[in-house]
Design an enzyme around this catalytic site. Sequence first.
Site, short mmCIF file in Angstrom:
data_model
loop_
_atom_site.label_atom_id
_atom_site.label_comp_id
_atom_site.label_asym_id
_atom_site.label_seq_id
_atom_site.Cartn_x
_atom_site.Cartn_y
_atom_site.Cartn_z
N LEU A 1 45.24 40.69 90.89
CA LEU A 1 43.85 41.15 90.98
C LEU A 1 43.77 42.67 91.08
CD1 LEU A 1 42.32 38.48 93.41
CD2 LEU A 1 42.24 38.52 90.93
N GLY A 2 44.68 43.28 91.85
CA GLY A 2 44.64 44.73 92.06
C GLY A 2 44.99 45.54 90.83
N ASN A 3 45.57 44.90 89.80
CA ASN A 3 45.90 45.61 88.55
C ASN A 3 44.94 45.25 87.41
OD1 ASN A 3 47.99 46.99 89.69
ND2 ASN A 3 49.57 45.53 89.05
N GLY B 1 42.29 57.17 95.44
CA GLY B 1 43.18 56.26 96.17
C GLY B 1 44.63 56.61 95.95
N GLU C 1 42.18 56.28 81.54
CA GLU C 1 40.77 55.88 81.53
C GLU C 1 40.30 55.64 82.96
OE1 GLU C 1 38.13 52.16 79.66
OE2 GLU C 1 40.30 52.25 79.35
N ASP D 1 53.50 42.21 86.41
CA ASP D 1 52.84 42.38 87.71
C ASP D 1 51.33 42.20 87.58
OD1 ASP D 1 52.71 42.79 90.43
OD2 ASP D 1 52.81 44.98 90.32
N LYS E 1 46.50 60.31 87.52
CA LYS E 1 47.54 59.76 88.40
C LYS E 1 48.57 60.87 88.61
CE LYS E 1 50.72 55.80 88.61
NZ LYS E 1 51.07 54.52 87.97
#
Length: 598
Positions: free
Chosen positions: A170-172, A51, A122, A167, A73
């Site tokens: 949910l996405g983190n 992603g 990870e 921040d 990343k």
Amino acid sequence: MAQVAGKKLTVAPEAGKPPGIPGSSSSVKEIPEILVDPRTRRRYLRGRFLGKGGFAKCYEITDLESREVFAGKIVPKTMLLKPHQKDKMTMEIAIQRSLDHRHVVGFHGFFEDNDFVYVVLELCRRRSLLELHKRRKAVTEPEARYYLKQTILGCQYLHSNRVIHRDLKLGNLFLNDEMEVKIGDFGLATKVEYDGERKKTLCGTPNYIAPEVLGKKGHSFEVDIWSIGCIMYTLLVGKPPFETSCLKETYMRIKKNEYSVPKHINPMATALIQKMLRSEPTSRPTIDDLLNDEFFTTGYIPSRLPTTCLTVPPRFSIAPSTIDQSLRKPLTAINKGQDSPLVEKQSVPAKEEEMQQPESTEPADCYLSEMLQQLTCVNAVKPSERAVIRQEEAEDPASVPIFWVSKWVDYSDKYGLGYQLCDNSVGVLFNDSTRLIMYNDGDSLQYIERNNSESYLNVRSYPAALTKKITLLKYFRNYMSEHLLKAGANITPREGDELARLPFLRTWFRTRSAIILHLSNGTVQINFFQDHTKIILCPLMAAVSYIDEKREFHTYKLSLIQEFGCCKELASRLRYARTMVEKLQSSKSGVAHVKASA
């Protein structure tokens, strides 16, 4: 130059460009296939695309020596030319490398070459709570406690190390194969240098922004408590507390503290949400107060959850006897959106678990209307006729389906349709519209009546009335195991456990060119006979997965296909899918086998 613990991030301006002007996307170099850490000489093989977000792209990377798999990343240096961009990246790395906790994404190093900065993290294969939220909307109370407890433990560790995440959303909150929460993305995080320090600046816009940040009054650890309050509300209610279609209106509501908790939410949960969402930061509980709240101390918290929870609610055994009877209600499993309550059958042994129906939140047509609308929109723009097609830009691996049908056998002239899901569980949709599923442990069974009530049993203990169906299920299972090739099932799901519930086959039909399968979690799968390609549509993620002739599996967001286009092969299948979804919609709900000739 910006430094990370004695190590410099070296970013040279592009040739022919003055410093501070990021390169255009066309000038961004190709990411190498083998990534080499010049300091340790470690070599990583770049694998599956995971992603993208912000400046970075994420890939699965494998250490070629140890064979360990990580998330890599990768940030192009053309995006780090401005001092503030460089400083932000440096701060993110410095904070994350100082952390080591079970509920924080693990940091395994960083390195760079002339073109990219690589951060080794990870790998969280089960994505994040955001994807879970999109598929599930509101979760059960025990699940909410499970996710919140782990988030709080991770945040407790951050705060004890003087780190404010700033921040939390949910996405983190990432999930590994064990369904454990890992706090990630420290791009907006900061370190408190002295007691009482109030931070004044914040780059970027957090999802669940606290009123003191909006008011620029200075902020500290309390912003994370506010975010956890928003997360708790979203998990239990199914949508964020201040959400509107207009950002300005959302910010106005946050400033005025305008939100309401629906009446069906447990009063203890409501009280805790209200404490965390107090406008005055000093009135909120501290991170150490949260787990002592009665919402956690008097309610059941599962020790682990099955991966099936990513798409369907779990089934909970009756809570431990120490728990008050009034708290047992939310612990039973659910099959939302069906007309009939799930009740224990009198004819089934007492080992079976009692089922209970919560408030229905799913549409009766299992999201076919949403899917039809999504397909109508994507087909209207004729995505394969764009002047420039950049299909790879539409890829969204986070939307990969949790379940799809990997094998099927049609015996509907006598008994029904047998199928295998990608986790190796096997089901039969019988001609009498009942369903029987055997889990991948070869022992646990799930039986779904015509009225959609569910029963749980096992191959060692079941009512005599089910003997023939269980014999047939075993026959189907053996036949598929011996004769059929598994479709696109190179993603290895985790073993299910005692809380698992599986989606079941709701309806199916065959045409001259394909078989169409509709699962109870909203997924529609179309297998094309001639070239063995397949598409798997998920209305909740608004995504399509395409398994091509080479059996390669790619998942795309439908909105991004509208924007970037797609190949003729996928476009024609999306047009066909629209017609098939219309046919599914026009068939009677609950009819197992739709007659079709298209």
